[in-house]
Motif scaffolding. Structure first.
Motif, PDB file in Angstrom:
ATOM      1  N   LYS A   1       7.911   8.998 -10.530  1.00 33.54           N
ATOM      2  CA  LYS A   1       8.901   9.922 -10.012  1.00 33.54           C
ATOM      3  C   LYS A   1       8.541  10.265  -8.587  1.00 33.54           C
ATOM      4  O   LYS A   1       7.399  10.533  -8.292  1.00 33.54           O
ATOM      5  CB  LYS A   1       8.935  11.193 -10.848  1.00 33.54           C
ATOM      6  CG  LYS A   1       9.409  10.967 -12.270  1.00 33.54           C
ATOM      7  CD  LYS A   1       9.385  12.267 -13.033  1.00 33.54           C
ATOM      8  CE  LYS A   1       9.791  12.055 -14.474  1.00 33.54           C
ATOM      9  NZ  LYS A   1       9.708  13.285 -15.249  1.00 33.54           N
ATOM     10  N   LYS A   2       9.521  10.260  -7.710  1.00 32.10           N
ATOM     11  CA  LYS A   2       9.295  10.595  -6.324  1.00 32.10           C
ATOM     12  C   LYS A   2       9.670  12.045  -6.063  1.00 32.10           C
ATOM     13  O   LYS A   2      10.634  12.551  -6.609  1.00 32.10           O
ATOM     14  CB  LYS A   2      10.135   9.680  -5.424  1.00 32.10           C
ATOM     15  CG  LYS A   2       9.741   8.214  -5.483  1.00 32.10           C
ATOM     16  CD  LYS A   2       8.353   7.977  -4.934  1.00 32.10           C
ATOM     17  CE  LYS A   2       7.989   6.514  -4.939  1.00 32.10           C
ATOM     18  NZ  LYS A   2       8.822   5.698  -4.084  1.00 32.10           N
ATOM     19  N   TYR A   3       8.895  12.729  -5.245  1.00 30.66           N
ATOM     20  CA  TYR A   3       9.246  14.081  -4.827  1.00 30.66           C
ATOM     21  C   TYR A   3      10.456  13.973  -3.903  1.00 30.66           C
ATOM     22  O   TYR A   3      10.427  13.289  -2.898  1.00 30.66           O
ATOM     23  CB  TYR A   3       8.076  14.724  -4.101  1.00 30.66           C
ATOM     24  CG  TYR A   3       7.047  15.273  -5.044  1.00 30.66           C
ATOM     25  CD1 TYR A   3       6.831  16.635  -5.124  1.00 30.66           C
ATOM     26  CD2 TYR A   3       6.316  14.445  -5.873  1.00 30.66           C
ATOM     27  CE1 TYR A   3       5.906  17.164  -5.992  1.00 30.66           C
ATOM     28  CE2 TYR A   3       5.382  14.965  -6.756  1.00 30.66           C
ATOM     29  CZ  TYR A   3       5.185  16.319  -6.803  1.00 30.66           C
ATOM     30  OH  TYR A   3       4.269  16.829  -7.675  1.00 30.66           O
ATOM     31  N   SER A   4      11.530  14.653  -4.256  1.00 34.38           N
ATOM     32  CA  SER A   4      12.785  14.516  -3.523  1.00 34.38           C
ATOM     33  C   SER A   4      13.124  15.822  -2.812  1.00 34.38           C
ATOM     34  O   SER A   4      12.423  16.819  -2.922  1.00 34.38           O
ATOM     35  CB  SER A   4      13.921  14.148  -4.495  1.00 34.38           C
ATOM     36  OG  SER A   4      14.157  15.227  -5.378  1.00 34.38           O
TER      37      SER A   4
ATOM     38  N   ASP B   1       0.802  -1.214   0.000  1.00 33.82           N
ATOM     39  CA  ASP B   1       0.000   0.000   0.000  1.00 33.82           C
ATOM     40  C   ASP B   1       0.838   1.267   0.000  1.00 33.82           C
ATOM     41  O   ASP B   1       0.331   2.343  -0.251  1.00 33.82           O
ATOM     42  CB  ASP B   1      -0.912  -0.005   1.222  1.00 33.82           C
ATOM     43  CG  ASP B   1      -2.080   0.941   1.052  1.00 33.82           C
ATOM     44  OD1 ASP B   1      -2.720   0.896  -0.010  1.00 33.82           O
ATOM     45  OD2 ASP B   1      -2.326   1.719   1.975  1.00 33.82           O
ATOM     46  N   SER B   2       2.117   1.152   0.278  1.00 33.08           N
ATOM     47  CA  SER B   2       2.935   2.355   0.361  1.00 33.08           C
ATOM     48  C   SER B   2       4.041   2.379  -0.683  1.00 33.08           C
ATOM     49  O   SER B   2       4.930   3.197  -0.616  1.00 33.08           O
ATOM     50  CB  SER B   2       3.571   2.452   1.761  1.00 33.08           C
ATOM     51  OG  SER B   2       4.402   1.335   1.998  1.00 33.08           O
ATOM     52  N   LEU B   3       3.985   1.466  -1.647  1.00 33.97           N
ATOM     53  CA  LEU B   3       5.003   1.436  -2.676  1.00 33.97           C
ATOM     54  C   LEU B   3       4.438   1.963  -3.981  1.00 33.97           C
ATOM     55  O   LEU B   3       3.247   1.854  -4.246  1.00 33.97           O
ATOM     56  CB  LEU B   3       5.525   0.013  -2.890  1.00 33.97           C
ATOM     57  CG  LEU B   3       6.350  -0.577  -1.751  1.00 33.97           C
ATOM     58  CD1 LEU B   3       6.730  -2.010  -2.093  1.00 33.97           C
ATOM     59  CD2 LEU B   3       7.613   0.232  -1.524  1.00 33.97           C
ATOM     60  N   THR B   4       5.308   2.520  -4.803  1.00 32.50           N
ATOM     61  CA  THR B   4       4.905   2.949  -6.122  1.00 32.50           C
ATOM     62  C   THR B   4       4.871   1.739  -7.042  1.00 32.50           C
ATOM     63  O   THR B   4       5.843   1.022  -7.167  1.00 32.50           O
ATOM     64  CB  THR B   4       5.901   3.990  -6.672  1.00 32.50           C
ATOM     65  OG1 THR B   4       5.908   5.106  -5.797  1.00 32.50           O
ATOM     66  CG2 THR B   4       5.510   4.424  -8.073  1.00 32.50           C
TER      67      THR B   4
ATOM     68  N   GLY C   1       8.939   9.981  -1.183  1.00 30.76           N
ATOM     69  CA  GLY C   1      10.008   8.998  -1.088  1.00 30.76           C
ATOM     70  C   GLY C   1      10.714   8.963   0.246  1.00 30.76           C
ATOM     71  O   GLY C   1      11.381   7.997   0.573  1.00 30.76           O
ATOM     72  N   GLN C   2      10.576  10.038   1.049  1.00 32.00           N
ATOM     73  CA  GLN C   2      11.258  10.111   2.333  1.00 32.00           C
ATOM     74  C   GLN C   2      10.268  10.489   3.425  1.00 32.00           C
ATOM     75  O   GLN C   2       9.210  11.068   3.152  1.00 32.00           O
ATOM     76  CB  GLN C   2      12.394  11.145   2.280  1.00 32.00           C
ATOM     77  CG  GLN C   2      13.451  10.843   1.223  1.00 32.00           C
ATOM     78  CD  GLN C   2      14.454  11.972   1.111  1.00 32.00           C
ATOM     79  OE1 GLN C   2      14.218  13.071   1.574  1.00 32.00           O
ATOM     80  NE2 GLN C   2      15.578  11.683   0.473  1.00 32.00           N
ATOM     81  N   ALA C   3      10.613  10.165   4.667  1.00 28.55           N
ATOM     82  CA  ALA C   3       9.740  10.516   5.783  1.00 28.55           C
ATOM     83  C   ALA C   3       9.559  12.021   5.866  1.00 28.55           C
ATOM     84  O   ALA C   3       8.462  12.527   6.125  1.00 28.55           O
ATOM     85  CB  ALA C   3      10.313   9.968   7.084  1.00 28.55           C
TER      86      ALA C   3
END
Length: 431
Positions: free
Chosen positions: A26-29, A18-21, A394-396
């Motif tokens: 593209k992940k917001y970095s 549920d939390s994976l692409t 992509g990050q906490a």
């Protein structure tokens, strides 16, 4: 004990899924916010009585093959070859006050995006309209059945060194060049004293030289050279592609933004009418007589983010009739990004929503979503979506020192609406 272990493993796998692409995304970095093409797979049963229809969207690159060419209208700029940033070396633009250009948009279902067409150095390209990035870009390859055909002889070096760009696991050097720019099939308003912007010729055939690609509209509006990025093949693969970025204001260390090379003060994206359009203007669109949602520059001022995104603070965030992030006292920052198909949320919001959904035995995490904003005059504006494709950041924490909540809303919320952004006055209106 064995049964308990199996159950724990199953629950862990459900949360992981549920939390994976799923698929390219593209992940917001921490260095740049770009287009989200990922899909979050909801593994929970539906909590509503509606049927569980698939909301997955595919990212397919071929869309220029159906392009019908027409008149090209130029957006006037003069960009010095030595210019580096809008802060250190202000751009000189000859686009006069009171000018406006309206550009047609086309929805490409395989992209789940609205596409705008333009010429660079006489060569025609298509790009995703993106209010979440700042740059004008073209692909390095030549393929008229995809994004377009880049021919180096139709442009010139900008004297800016290449920059390394990372899209997820793809990276490459972006070359920065200069060439005349124009929109395809754009029109202008003659009521503002600038005459008709549409040129006398409908030809979009690449010219033999940079100087030879001027038109009637260029004579009306001024010189038209633009600094643009040439993307290598490595950045075009997977979730990559070309985007026309409408974020104007960037940090001084960034390359020149597209709108930063113009005098554009405001723009309007009309996705509510039968003919979808983008309008760029050198005048304010939301004056003091208009109500509006205030935009904030907190992400740039507080944490030094290099791109000044179009961001507002949400009054509330509700999913499946459950309030999310309503008790911790943190601000909910919302970025409006037409390059996103669904929604991107910070991981703390996903974790909270996950826990609530499990406690309530809900069938989905994001069956219905509502974001509410307070206007300058105290009204409440609600922005809603049904089952938006949702991806976690992509990050906490997206950036060092950022401890609030972050949401990026895309076309699932903005489609069928008209969005007006007054950049100079930092005002937003959606209807």
């Amino acid at each position: 004990a064995q049964l308990a272990a199996v159950l724990l493993l199953l629950l862990a796998s459900m949360r992981s899924t549920d939390s994976l692409t799923i698929g390219p995304g593209k992940k917001y970095s921490s260095t740049d916010i770009r287009t989200q093409r990922g899909i979050l797979s909801n593994t929970f049963p539906e909590c509503s009585t509606s049927s569980n229809t698939s909301t997955r969207r595919r990212y397919i690159q071929t869309f220029l093959s159906v392009l019908t060419l027409g008149p090209a209208a130029t957006l006037a700029t003069t960009t010095p070859a030595s210019a580096k940033t809008s802060d250190e070396y202000p751009m000189t633009s000859l686009m006069k006050q009171g000018e406006a250009i309206t550009v047609p948009l086309r929805y490409i279902s395989s992209l789940s995006a609205y596409v705008v067409y333009y010429t660079v150095g006489g060569d025609t390209f298509g790009a995703v309209l993106d209010t979440g990035s700042p740059f004008l870009s073209v692909p390095r390859f030549c393929d008229r059945n995809k994004y377009g055909c880049f021919l180096p002889e139709h442009s010139q070096p900008s004297q800016l060194p290449p920059t390394w760009v990372q899209f997820d696991n793809n990276g490459g050097d972006v070359e920065w060049r200069e060439a005349p720019f124009s929109f395809v099939n754009a029109t202008g308003s003659s009521s503002m004293g600038i005459g008709a912007i549409t040129p006398t010729t409908t030809s979009t055939t690449p010219s033999s030289s940079v100087a030879g690609s001027t038109s009637t509209s260029a004579a009306l509006l001024g010189a038209t050279n633009m600094t643009f990025g040439v993307l290598p093949d490595s950045l075009m693969a997977g979730s990559g592609g070309t985007f026309l970025g409408l974020v104007r204001d960037t940090h001084s260390r960034n390359r020149p933004s597209f709108l930063g090379q113009t005098n554009v003060q405001a723009f309007e994206i009309d996705l509510s009418s039968s003919k979808k359009t983008l309008t760029l203007t050198t005048d304010s669109l939301l004056d003091d007589r208009s109500d509006y949602i205030p935009l904030v520059r907190d992400l740039s001022r507080k944490i030094g983010h290099p791109t000044v995104h179009y961001t507002a603070k949400a009054k509330s965030f509700v999913a499946n009739n459950c309030t999310v992030a309503g008790r911790d006292g943190k601000s909910i920052y919302v970025i409006f990004d037409t390059g996103v198909s669904g929604m991107v949320v910070s991981r703390d919001l996903l974790d909270e929503r996950y826990a609530t959904a499990r406690t309530n035995r809900e069938h989905s995490l994001w069956g219905s979503v509502q974001l509410s904003f307070q206007t300058k005059r105290g009204q409440t504006i609600d922005l809603t979506a049904t089952k938006p494709l949702t991806t976690p950041l992509g990050q906490a924490h997206p950036w060092p020192g950022f401890n609030d909540h972050l949401i990026v809303v895309g076309l699932a919320f903005l489609d069928d609406h008209k969005m007006t952004i007054d950049i100079d006055k930092q005002r937003l209106w959606i209807e």
